[in-house]
Scaffold this motif. Structure first.
Motif, PDB file in Angstrom:
ATOM      1  N   UNK A 144       0.877  -1.168   0.000  1.00 24.07           N
ATOM      2  CA  UNK A 144       0.000   0.000   0.000  1.00 24.07           C
ATOM      3  C   UNK A 144       0.915   1.218   0.000  1.00 24.07           C
ATOM      4  N   UNK A 145       1.000   1.898  -1.151  1.00 27.01           N
ATOM      5  CA  UNK A 145       1.992   2.969  -1.305  1.00 27.01           C
ATOM      6  C   UNK A 145       1.770   4.106  -0.313  1.00 27.01           C
ATOM      7  N   UNK A 146       0.503   4.442  -0.032  1.00 30.12           N
ATOM      8  CA  UNK A 146       0.255   5.542   0.916  1.00 30.12           C
ATOM      9  C   UNK A 146       0.737   5.176   2.311  1.00 30.12           C
ATOM     10  N   UNK A 147       0.471   3.937   2.717  1.00 35.93           N
ATOM     11  CA  UNK A 147       0.904   3.507   4.042  1.00 35.93           C
ATOM     12  C   UNK A 147       2.421   3.352   4.085  1.00 35.93           C
ATOM     13  N   UNK A 148       2.995   2.821   2.988  1.00 36.97           N
ATOM     14  CA  UNK A 148       4.450   2.660   2.924  1.00 36.97           C
ATOM     15  C   UNK A 148       5.152   4.005   3.002  1.00 36.97           C
ATOM     16  N   UNK A 149       4.569   5.023   2.373  1.00 34.69           N
ATOM     17  CA  UNK A 149       5.179   6.359   2.380  1.00 34.69           C
ATOM     18  C   UNK A 149       5.297   6.892   3.801  1.00 34.69           C
ATOM     19  N   UNK A 150       4.349   6.545   4.659  1.00 37.13           N
ATOM     20  CA  UNK A 150       4.396   7.015   6.036  1.00 37.13           C
ATOM     21  C   UNK A 150       5.471   6.311   6.851  1.00 37.13           C
ATOM     22  N   UNK A 151       5.923   5.145   6.376  1.00 36.76           N
ATOM     23  CA  UNK A 151       6.967   4.401   7.077  1.00 36.76           C
ATOM     24  C   UNK A 151       8.304   4.583   6.360  1.00 36.76           C
ATOM     25  N   UNK A 152       8.390   4.050   5.156  1.00 34.52           N
ATOM     26  CA  UNK A 152       9.606   4.164   4.339  1.00 34.52           C
ATOM     27  C   UNK A 152       9.289   3.573   2.989  1.00 34.52           C
ATOM     28  N   UNK A 153       9.176   4.408   1.975  1.00 36.78           N
ATOM     29  CA  UNK A 153       8.847   3.919   0.638  1.00 36.78           C
ATOM     30  C   UNK A 153      10.097   3.262   0.056  1.00 36.78           C
ATOM     31  N   UNK A 154      10.945   4.017  -0.557  1.00 31.75           N
ATOM     32  CA  UNK A 154      12.273   3.536  -0.946  1.00 31.75           C
ATOM     33  C   UNK A 154      12.310   2.310  -1.838  1.00 31.75           C
ATOM     34  N   UNK A 155      13.514   1.788  -2.006  1.00 27.76           N
ATOM     35  CA  UNK A 155      13.816   0.693  -2.925  1.00 27.76           C
ATOM     36  C   UNK A 155      12.919  -0.516  -2.736  1.00 27.76           C
ATOM     37  N   UNK A 156      12.651  -0.902  -1.512  1.00 21.83           N
ATOM     38  CA  UNK A 156      11.904  -2.136  -1.228  1.00 21.83           C
ATOM     39  C   UNK A 156      10.481  -2.102  -1.762  1.00 21.83           C
ATOM     40  N   UNK A 157       9.951  -0.905  -2.048  1.00 22.75           N
ATOM     41  CA  UNK A 157       8.551  -0.800  -2.462  1.00 22.75           C
ATOM     42  C   UNK A 157       8.382  -0.310  -3.897  1.00 22.75           C
ATOM     43  N   UNK A 158       9.482  -0.219  -4.651  1.00 20.32           N
ATOM     44  CA  UNK A 158       9.391   0.206  -6.043  1.00 20.32           C
ATOM     45  C   UNK A 158       9.340  -1.004  -6.968  1.00 20.32           C
ATOM     46  N   UNK A 159       8.905  -0.749  -8.203  1.00 20.03           N
ATOM     47  CA  UNK A 159       8.895  -1.765  -9.245  1.00 20.03           C
ATOM     48  C   UNK A 159       9.425  -1.156 -10.533  1.00 20.03           C
ATOM     49  N   UNK A 160       9.679  -2.034 -11.512  1.00 17.37           N
ATOM     50  CA  UNK A 160      10.026  -1.580 -12.853  1.00 17.37           C
ATOM     51  C   UNK A 160      11.327  -0.808 -12.918  1.00 17.37           C
ATOM     52  N   UNK A 161      11.344   0.209 -13.787  1.00 21.69           N
ATOM     53  CA  UNK A 161      12.567   0.973 -14.041  1.00 21.69           C
ATOM     54  C   UNK A 161      13.021   1.763 -12.820  1.00 21.69           C
ATOM     55  N   UNK A 162      12.047   2.257 -12.031  1.00 20.21           N
ATOM     56  CA  UNK A 162      12.436   3.021 -10.831  1.00 20.21           C
ATOM     57  C   UNK A 162      13.154   2.108  -9.845  1.00 20.21           C
ATOM     58  N   UNK A 163      12.663   0.860  -9.697  1.00 17.83           N
ATOM     59  CA  UNK A 163      13.338  -0.083  -8.815  1.00 17.83           C
ATOM     60  C   UNK A 163      14.745  -0.363  -9.332  1.00 17.83           C
ATOM     61  N   UNK A 164      14.879  -0.606 -10.648  1.00 22.24           N
ATOM     62  CA  UNK A 164      16.192  -0.924 -11.231  1.00 22.24           C
ATOM     63  C   UNK A 164      17.172   0.228 -11.017  1.00 22.24           C
ATOM     64  N   UNK A 165      16.705   1.448 -11.205  1.00 18.18           N
ATOM     65  CA  UNK A 165      17.567   2.625 -11.034  1.00 18.18           C
ATOM     66  C   UNK A 165      18.008   2.764  -9.584  1.00 18.18           C
ATOM     67  N   UNK A 166      17.061   2.636  -8.662  1.00 22.60           N
ATOM     68  CA  UNK A 166      17.386   2.798  -7.244  1.00 22.60           C
ATOM     69  C   UNK A 166      18.209   1.626  -6.721  1.00 22.60           C
ATOM     70  N   UNK A 167      18.077   0.460  -7.337  1.00 24.44           N
ATOM     71  CA  UNK A 167      18.882  -0.696  -6.932  1.00 24.44           C
ATOM     72  C   UNK A 167      20.329  -0.508  -7.361  1.00 24.44           C
ATOM     73  N   UNK A 168      20.541   0.045  -8.547  1.00 20.91           N
ATOM     74  CA  UNK A 168      21.915   0.227  -9.043  1.00 20.91           C
ATOM     75  C   UNK A 168      22.694   1.224  -8.203  1.00 20.91           C
TER      76      UNK A 168
END
Length: 513
Positions: A144-168
């Motif tokens: 749940x992105x809204x709930x995750x944002x209140x805790x810590x969104x970041x790499x663990x909650x991304x998908x696709x190209x944004x996840x790949x970029x933040x992982x690198x």
């Protein structure tokens, strides 16, 4: 003429409804849309999905409008947490009672309901391996992105190209040579911890009780602050305190998350969560901007992502880094307090490799397949920091002979696989570090049945960081102290996102000298 004017006035009144009338119509349409949307989301779709999967032979709990299994799950958790358990490792019925009961009754692949959202529990190693490896590319992170944002969104909650970029981007920071360079910071933090324990012993009658849960949270927080920002623990203390409170409040919010728009309701819990998030982001923004200003002044670097993205990654690193290592160290010392023979064996090994000197990187590598490493692995098996993982299908997929529609959430219960007697043997609930004498794959017969840090492309990027910190801290504690569980210790593992000791983890320490 007068008749025409009256007619025009009458037509005008009919053709031009009042603003109040328009508002009523719009309100009625909105209520109609919300009712239709709510009926589809909370009644029609769950029943349709349940029938489709049951027709393929899949069992599980029946959907109960509108909360699904949340009410029963909450009741079972409250009941389980009402009293401690005996000091043993059969923790699944207490930690995840609803999950345990559902799988026990319906099998390793079955349906459960998170509000109106269907979750398919998958506790078969081969299927778990396929899902986590994500070779098809059609398993996404479920959050749940809204709930995750209140805790810590970041790499663990991304998908696709944004996840790949933040992982690198953070990858180089966790390479072997970078971790080797962090060793002095790890050692300094552990030395501070050892020194504080020795001071407590100096003012006691030869032994003293310590709550290692609090101590190891402070230690891991200190390590993250020094390695990430070069600051002391005092600068990060407020962030850790706020994130601990946020984790508790997030669990409360989970009970009502099935209600559309619930996070926007002005409840006390929701307001406090937003306040906490704002304060954390403000503190991190100050630290990041100060660090970036120093970097710019020296011409060494600049931010390679937006400051908002950096803040989210820092929130995640602070929380995940502190939680994972403090959980690992706490449960490791608890099990060594229960099993003093392994404590003695590990201490002999550490003293033979390091004596009383600070652990070196080369020396730690010599502990790879020895007692310390085996003990850490066995502690992670019995007490995994994260007890379950979730994924979501991005398209219609067949998993284990069952066809699932796009958007199906699958739950991968780490703790059930770690405690499965069909995988580990009849002694599954015993603390036996020698299982890992020949490494992880031999211990599990090459099956994916041990994954405390996840697996596949989304495996925890900080696992080597956590294990290195764990080895150093455990080695230094063993060099200086012997310990046992305190009579005041109550064995009560439970989850607050990660696996915590509900009433702390009190041990009695005694100096070796």
């Amino acid at each position: 003429m007068e008749v025409d004017a009256a007619a025009r006035a009458l037509v005008g009144d009919v053709a031009s409804p009042s603003p109040w009338s328009l508002l009523c119509v719009l309100a009625a349409l909105l209520v109609l849309w919300a009712s239709s949307h709510g009926a589809e989301r909370c009644w029609l779709r769950p029943r349709r999905l349940g029938r489709a999967l049951r027709a393929q032979g899949l069992g599980g709990t029946a959907y109960r409008f509108p909360t699904g299994d949340l009410t029963e799950n909450s009741r079972l958790n409250k009941e389980a947490r009402s009293s401690p358990m005996p000091p043993c490792h059969d923790i699944v019925p207490r930690v995840a009672p609803h999950l345990y009961n559902t799988v026990k009754e319906h099998g390793n692949v079955c349906i459960t309901w998170f509000g109106p959202i269907m979750r398919v529990i998958i506790a078969e190693p081969e299927l778990v391996r396929d899902i986590l490896s994500n070779k098809s590319g059609h398993f996404e992170k479920f959050t749940n992105k809204r709930l995750a944002k209140l805790m810590a969104l970041g790499l663990a909650n991304y998908d696709g190209e944004k996840w790949a970029k933040h992982r690198r981007m953070p990858n180089p920071a966790f390479h072997l040579e970078k971790l080797k360079g962090m060793l002095p910071a790890f050692s300094a933090c552990c030395s501070d911890l050892i020194g504080s324990w020795e001071n407590k012993l100096a003012n006691s009658g030869g032994s003293v009780e310590i709550d290692i849960w609090q101590e190891f949270q402070n230690l891991s927080g200190d390590v993250i602050s020094r390695t990430a920002f070069g600051s002391s623990f005092m600068e990060g203390r407020r962030i850790f305190q706020l994130q601990a409170e946020q984790a508790e409040r997030k669990i409360k919010a989970f009970q009502y998350i099935y209600i559309p728009g619930y996070l926007f309701f002005p409840t006390g819990n929701n307001r406090r969560m937003r306040e906490i998030n704002q304060e954390i982001e403000g503190l991190l923004r100050g630290i990041i901007e100060k660090r970036d200003a120093l970097s710019r002044a020296s011409g060494t670097s600049s931010l390679r992502m937006s400051i908002e993205d950096v803040i989210e990654e820092c929130k995640l690193f602070y929380f995940a880094g502190m939680e994972t290592t403090s959980v690992l160290l706490t449960w490791t010392l608890v099990v060594l307090g229960m099993h003093p023979e392994w404590q003695d064996q590990a201490r002999k090994e550490v003293l033979s490799v390091f004596g009383k000197d600070k652990p070196s990187f080369d020396g730690l590598n010599r502990l790879k397949t020895a007692s310390v490493t085996m003990i850490l692995y066995e502690a992670l098996r019995l007490y995994p920091p994260v007890v379950t993982l979730t994924r979501k299908t991005s398209k219609e997929m067949q998993i284990g002979g069952i066809l699932y529609p796009a958007g199906t959430v699958v739950e991968l219960p780490v703790i059930l696989l770690h405690h499965n007697p069909n995988i580990w043997g009849k002694d599954v609930l015993e603390f036996k570090p020698q299982r890992f004498a020949e490494g992880i794959f031999k211990a599990t017969n090459d099956r994916l049945a041990f994954f405390p840090f996840g697996s596949g492309p989304r495996i925890c990027i900080g696992q080597n960081f956590a294990l290195l910190e764990g080895k150093i801290a455990l080695s230094m504690v063993l060099q200086h102290f012997e310990f046992r569980l305190s009579p005041s210790y109550a064995h009560a593992p439970y989850t607050v996102i990660t696996l915590h000791p509900q009433h702390g983890a009190q041990i009695i320490i005694k100096s070796l000298e």
